[in-house]
Design a protein around this motif. Sequence first.
Motif, PDB file in Angstrom:
ATOM      1  N   ALA A   1      -0.877 -14.297  -1.376  1.00 46.66           N
ATOM      2  CA  ALA A   1      -0.892 -15.261  -2.592  1.00 46.66           C
ATOM      3  C   ALA A   1      -1.063 -14.701  -3.865  1.00 46.66           C
ATOM      4  O   ALA A   1      -0.711 -15.164  -4.909  1.00 46.66           O
ATOM      5  CB  ALA A   1      -2.387 -16.267  -2.484  1.00 46.66           C
ATOM      6  N   GLY A   2      -1.418 -13.218  -3.835  1.00 47.76           N
ATOM      7  CA  GLY A   2      -1.450 -12.391  -4.958  1.00 47.76           C
ATOM      8  C   GLY A   2      -2.638 -12.493  -5.984  1.00 47.76           C
ATOM      9  O   GLY A   2      -2.655 -12.006  -7.099  1.00 47.76           O
ATOM     10  N   MET A   3      -3.789 -13.232  -5.382  1.00 47.23           N
ATOM     11  CA  MET A   3      -4.764 -13.161  -6.111  1.00 47.23           C
ATOM     12  C   MET A   3      -5.668 -11.848  -6.340  1.00 47.23           C
ATOM     13  O   MET A   3      -5.479 -11.057  -5.205  1.00 47.23           O
ATOM     14  CB  MET A   3      -5.848 -13.996  -5.290  1.00 47.23           C
TER      15      MET A   3
ATOM     16  N   ILE B   1       0.712  -1.090   0.052  1.00 45.73           N
ATOM     17  CA  ILE B   1       0.067  -0.060   0.014  1.00 45.73           C
ATOM     18  C   ILE B   1       0.839   1.154  -0.118  1.00 45.73           C
ATOM     19  O   ILE B   1       0.742   2.082  -0.804  1.00 45.73           O
ATOM     20  CB  ILE B   1      -0.974   0.080   1.204  1.00 45.73           C
TER      21      ILE B   1
ATOM     22  N   ALA C   1       2.935  -8.310   5.551  1.00 43.36           N
ATOM     23  CA  ALA C   1       1.846  -9.102   4.960  1.00 43.36           C
ATOM     24  C   ALA C   1       1.989  -9.309   3.381  1.00 43.36           C
ATOM     25  O   ALA C   1       1.555 -10.089   2.622  1.00 43.36           O
ATOM     26  CB  ALA C   1       0.473  -8.417   5.131  1.00 43.36           C
ATOM     27  N   SER C   2       2.519  -8.197   2.946  1.00 44.76           N
ATOM     28  CA  SER C   2       2.585  -7.759   1.488  1.00 44.76           C
ATOM     29  C   SER C   2       3.416  -8.777   0.673  1.00 44.76           C
ATOM     30  O   SER C   2       3.194  -9.342  -0.447  1.00 44.76           O
ATOM     31  CB  SER C   2       3.219  -6.668   0.989  1.00 44.76           C
TER      32      SER C   2
ATOM     33  N   TYR D   1      -6.998  -5.948   4.793  1.00 46.79           N
ATOM     34  CA  TYR D   1      -7.288  -7.113   5.241  1.00 46.79           C
ATOM     35  C   TYR D   1      -7.005  -8.298   4.180  1.00 46.79           C
ATOM     36  O   TYR D   1      -5.752  -8.347   3.970  1.00 46.79           O
ATOM     37  CB  TYR D   1      -8.978  -7.402   5.612  1.00 46.79           C
ATOM     38  N   ARG D   2      -7.862  -8.873   3.533  1.00 43.50           N
ATOM     39  CA  ARG D   2      -7.585 -10.029   2.670  1.00 43.50           C
ATOM     40  C   ARG D   2      -7.313  -9.643   1.180  1.00 43.50           C
ATOM     41  O   ARG D   2      -6.898 -10.481   0.478  1.00 43.50           O
ATOM     42  CB  ARG D   2      -8.865 -11.062   2.454  1.00 43.50           C
ATOM     43  N   ASN D   3      -7.310  -8.094   0.892  1.00 40.38           N
ATOM     44  CA  ASN D   3      -7.166  -7.643  -0.440  1.00 40.38           C
ATOM     45  C   ASN D   3      -6.395  -6.555  -0.650  1.00 40.38           C
ATOM     46  O   ASN D   3      -6.634  -5.961  -1.554  1.00 40.38           O
ATOM     47  CB  ASN D   3      -8.798  -7.569  -0.847  1.00 40.38           C
ATOM     48  N   GLY D   4      -5.447  -6.447   0.084  1.00 38.53           N
ATOM     49  CA  GLY D   4      -4.373  -5.235  -0.183  1.00 38.53           C
ATOM     50  C   GLY D   4      -3.674  -5.347  -1.324  1.00 38.53           C
ATOM     51  O   GLY D   4      -3.208  -4.330  -2.091  1.00 38.53           O
ATOM     52  N   ILE D   5      -3.118  -6.546  -1.838  1.00 37.72           N
ATOM     53  CA  ILE D   5      -2.804  -6.839  -3.113  1.00 37.72           C
ATOM     54  C   ILE D   5      -3.426  -6.050  -4.496  1.00 37.72           C
ATOM     55  O   ILE D   5      -3.282  -5.350  -5.188  1.00 37.72           O
ATOM     56  CB  ILE D   5      -2.005  -7.971  -3.427  1.00 37.72           C
ATOM     57  N   LEU D   6      -4.867  -6.789  -4.303  1.00 35.72           N
ATOM     58  CA  LEU D   6      -5.666  -6.260  -5.192  1.00 35.72           C
ATOM     59  C   LEU D   6      -6.043  -4.657  -5.104  1.00 35.72           C
ATOM     60  O   LEU D   6      -6.239  -4.182  -6.156  1.00 35.72           O
ATOM     61  CB  LEU D   6      -6.936  -7.139  -5.044  1.00 35.72           C
TER      62      LEU D   6
ATOM     63  N   VAL E   1       9.219   5.179  11.932  1.00 37.37           N
ATOM     64  CA  VAL E   1       8.685   6.474  12.280  1.00 37.37           C
ATOM     65  C   VAL E   1       8.181   6.464  13.859  1.00 37.37           C
ATOM     66  O   VAL E   1       7.484   5.625  14.037  1.00 37.37           O
ATOM     67  CB  VAL E   1       7.444   6.925  11.463  1.00 37.37           C
TER      68      VAL E   1
ATOM     69  N   GLU F   1      10.218   2.900   5.749  1.00 39.72           N
ATOM     70  CA  GLU F   1       9.917   1.271   6.166  1.00 39.72           C
ATOM     71  C   GLU F   1      10.866   1.087   7.283  1.00 39.72           C
ATOM     72  O   GLU F   1      12.186   1.085   7.082  1.00 39.72           O
ATOM     73  CB  GLU F   1      10.221   0.459   5.030  1.00 39.72           C
ATOM     74  N   ARG F   2      10.396   0.527   8.342  1.00 41.01           N
ATOM     75  CA  ARG F   2      11.158   0.332   9.603  1.00 41.01           C
ATOM     76  C   ARG F   2      11.871  -1.037   9.353  1.00 41.01           C
ATOM     77  O   ARG F   2      13.113  -1.068  10.135  1.00 41.01           O
ATOM     78  CB  ARG F   2      10.333   0.194  10.677  1.00 41.01           C
TER      79      ARG F   2
HETATM   80  P1  FAD Z   1       2.105  -4.539   5.295  1.00 42.02           P
HETATM   81  O1  FAD Z   1       2.337  -5.282   4.038  1.00 42.02           O
HETATM   82  O2  FAD Z   1       1.922  -5.327   6.625  1.00 42.02           O
HETATM   83  O3  FAD Z   1       2.915  -3.417   5.313  1.00 42.02           O
HETATM   84  C1  FAD Z   1       2.874  -2.505   6.317  1.00 42.02           C
HETATM   85  C2  FAD Z   1       4.450  -1.958   6.577  1.00 42.02           C
HETATM   86  O4  FAD Z   1       4.611  -0.998   7.588  1.00 42.02           O
HETATM   87  C3  FAD Z   1       5.436  -3.154   7.118  1.00 42.02           C
HETATM   88  O5  FAD Z   1       6.371  -3.406   6.266  1.00 42.02           O
HETATM   89  C4  FAD Z   1       5.892  -2.478   8.608  1.00 42.02           C
HETATM   90  O6  FAD Z   1       7.385  -2.895   8.674  1.00 42.02           O
HETATM   91  C5  FAD Z   1       5.875  -0.844   8.316  1.00 42.02           C
HETATM   92  N1  FAD Z   1       5.663  -0.172   9.462  1.00 42.02           N
HETATM   93  C6  FAD Z   1       4.981  -0.381  10.477  1.00 42.02           C
HETATM   94  N2  FAD Z   1       5.106   0.469  11.457  1.00 42.02           N
HETATM   95  C7  FAD Z   1       6.135   1.259  10.973  1.00 42.02           C
HETATM   96  C8  FAD Z   1       6.589   2.503  11.418  1.00 42.02           C
HETATM   97  N3  FAD Z   1       6.454   3.229  12.497  1.00 42.02           N
HETATM   98  N4  FAD Z   1       7.413   3.227  10.535  1.00 42.02           N
HETATM   99  C9  FAD Z   1       7.836   2.531   9.449  1.00 42.02           C
HETATM  100  N5  FAD Z   1       7.368   1.483   8.950  1.00 42.02           N
HETATM  101  C10 FAD Z   1       6.458   0.862   9.677  1.00 42.02           C
HETATM  102  N6  FAD Z   1      -4.424  -9.957  -0.626  1.00 42.02           N
HETATM  103  C11 FAD Z   1      -4.819  -9.762  -1.977  1.00 42.02           C
HETATM  104  O7  FAD Z   1      -5.103  -8.947  -2.419  1.00 42.02           O
HETATM  105  N7  FAD Z   1      -4.658 -11.076  -2.534  1.00 42.02           N
HETATM  106  C12 FAD Z   1      -4.162 -12.141  -2.000  1.00 42.02           C
HETATM  107  O8  FAD Z   1      -4.172 -13.530  -2.477  1.00 42.02           O
HETATM  108  C13 FAD Z   1      -3.896 -12.060  -0.569  1.00 42.02           C
HETATM  109  N8  FAD Z   1      -3.440 -13.079  -0.014  1.00 42.02           N
HETATM  110  C14 FAD Z   1      -3.249 -13.211   1.343  1.00 42.02           C
HETATM  111  C15 FAD Z   1      -2.569 -14.330   2.153  1.00 42.02           C
HETATM  112  C16 FAD Z   1      -1.959 -14.045   3.115  1.00 42.02           C
HETATM  113  C17 FAD Z   1      -1.528 -15.491   3.879  1.00 42.02           C
HETATM  114  C18 FAD Z   1      -2.035 -13.101   3.867  1.00 42.02           C
HETATM  115  C19 FAD Z   1      -1.246 -12.721   5.282  1.00 42.02           C
HETATM  116  C20 FAD Z   1      -2.473 -11.707   3.131  1.00 42.02           C
HETATM  117  C21 FAD Z   1      -2.910 -11.832   1.977  1.00 42.02           C
HETATM  118  N9  FAD Z   1      -3.518 -10.912   1.425  1.00 42.02           N
HETATM  119  C22 FAD Z   1      -3.949 -10.933   0.049  1.00 42.02           C
HETATM  120  C23 FAD Z   1      -3.695  -9.351   1.964  1.00 42.02           C
HETATM  121  C24 FAD Z   1      -2.589  -8.389   1.847  1.00 42.02           C
HETATM  122  O9  FAD Z   1      -1.382  -9.219   2.017  1.00 42.02           O
HETATM  123  C25 FAD Z   1      -2.623  -7.285   2.867  1.00 42.02           C
HETATM  124  O10 FAD Z   1      -3.936  -6.812   2.699  1.00 42.02           O
HETATM  125  C26 FAD Z   1      -1.543  -6.378   2.320  1.00 42.02           C
HETATM  126  O11 FAD Z   1      -0.317  -6.825   1.959  1.00 42.02           O
HETATM  127  C27 FAD Z   1      -1.769  -5.191   3.215  1.00 42.02           C
HETATM  128  O12 FAD Z   1      -0.697  -4.309   2.942  1.00 42.02           O
HETATM  129  P2  FAD Z   1      -0.094  -2.948   3.690  1.00 42.02           P
HETATM  130  O13 FAD Z   1       1.072  -2.359   3.000  1.00 42.02           O
HETATM  131  O14 FAD Z   1      -1.138  -2.293   4.397  1.00 42.02           O
HETATM  132  O15 FAD Z   1       0.601  -3.648   5.045  1.00 42.02           O
END
Ligand code: FAD
Length: 381
Positions: free
Chosen positions: A47-49, A15, A42-43, A334-339, A179, A34-35
């Motif tokens: 699974a990347g769907m 995201i 999570a990213s 939640y379950r759809n952050g890649i999408l 941060v 990024e810390r």
């Molecule tokens: P994250 O990837 O968790 O990134 C947040 C980042 O913030 C982390 O790297 C963390 O280190 C950093 N951070 C936190 N606090 C600080 C700070 N104070 N300072 C600096 N950095 C900080 N989604 C789909 O669309 N399709 C799928 O098929 C799918 N399959 C999934 C399968 C599994 C097993 C899981 C667990 C998730 C799946 N998802 C899927 C959901 C998707 O992975 C998440 O919704 C998405 O990755 C969330 O992205 P994000 O960037 O918000 O969070």
Amino acid sequence: MRVDCDAAIIGGGVIGSSIAYHMAKRGKKVILLERERLAGQASSAAAGMLAAQAEMNEAGPLFELARRSRAMFPELAEDLKQLCGIDIGLVQKGMFKIALTSEEETELHRIIDFQCAAGEKAEWMSGEEVRRHEIEVSGDVRGAMFIPDDGQVSAPDLSLAFAKSAASLGAQIREFTEVKSLILEKGNVAGVMTQEDTIYCDRVVVASGFWSGRLLEQAGCKTPIYPVKGECFSVISEVPLIRSTIFSHGCYLVPKKGGRTLIGATMKEHSYDRKVTLEGIATLLERAKRLVPGIVHAEWEKAWAGLRPQTPDGLPYLGEHSKWKGLFIAAGHYRNGILLSPITGKLAADWAEGKEDGKLPMKAFAVERHSDDPIVKAGVK
Ligand code: FAD
Ligand code: GLY
């Protein structure tokens, strides 16, 4: 040290990286913080769907957001490839959403009806028809909803491609930079403090996945994001087991490059660790065997886990906080952050320019909707 920029983005998951890319593309001077390592949470576990239909059982704001985002992938894949050379592995071979019981079959017919009425493609296929497309699918499968437009990408490659492309457009990417606090002054955000620097800017985007809530508490924002742990494993076979994704209640199988098949994923609410348990893998294997029995002959590759950022109503927080001008939130996918990453990045780039999308039901994603403060909550726009 003092640093100035247009926007600081907190969190280098899919995201935050998408936001950095979309803002940099519009000429903004951005810093992504990024810390740990980019996409280390999570990213890269995902699974990347791109399950804009397979994951949506009801019409509503999430379905609208998901459809808009899925449509952005073909052009995005080209753009990212050109900018940074990474192929995000976009595959558009559809998905089978499986029915094993008569109740599931009835439910799938309801879903097909509402999605077709909304203008999407979805059709019912009998078990025999499914097995004509996917010969390894079990005789236990009664039938499936076939969704031609749901696809997949490589989640780790997508996240890195966003960040690398953002860098090629002039964004600063800082790993191992946590941060520690937000700088808030007289109703405005003025920047962030890391362990080393003070970064001044009049726009800050909190995109820190499940950890976002902690940072936002400092600003008096109640965004109660909690983790839902998911465990996955992958296997390799000489002849690929399946060609399209097989999606079922509690288990999915996603074909990847090189004869790999990814099997996911468990759901453990309020589980804060990323340990892979034997119970989790055994449960997934049992479910996967029921869908594709031949999986037992494949070679073990690896297992992993990640924390999905969930919200009380299952919808992400997207927008500016009314108490603090310039403080934006993009978290809880939640379950759809890649999408949802392309549309989230596009929306955030619009916010930075004071634009509104106009077509999406943004009120449903309002960042103050779980506030205890009746005045703040009344400001939900
Ligand atoms: P994250 O990837 O968790 O990134 C947040 C980042 O913030 C982390 O790297 C963390 O280190 C950093 N951070 C936190 N606090 C600080 C700070 N104070 N300072 C600096 N950095 C900080 N989604 C789909 O669309 N399709 C799928 O098929 C799918 N399959 C999934 C399968 C599994 C097993 C899981 C667990 C998730 C799946 N998802 C899927 C959901 C998707 O992975 C998440 O919704 C998405 O990755 C969330 O992205 P994000 O960037 O918000 O969070
Ligand atoms: N969207 C798949 C998962 O979260 O497991």
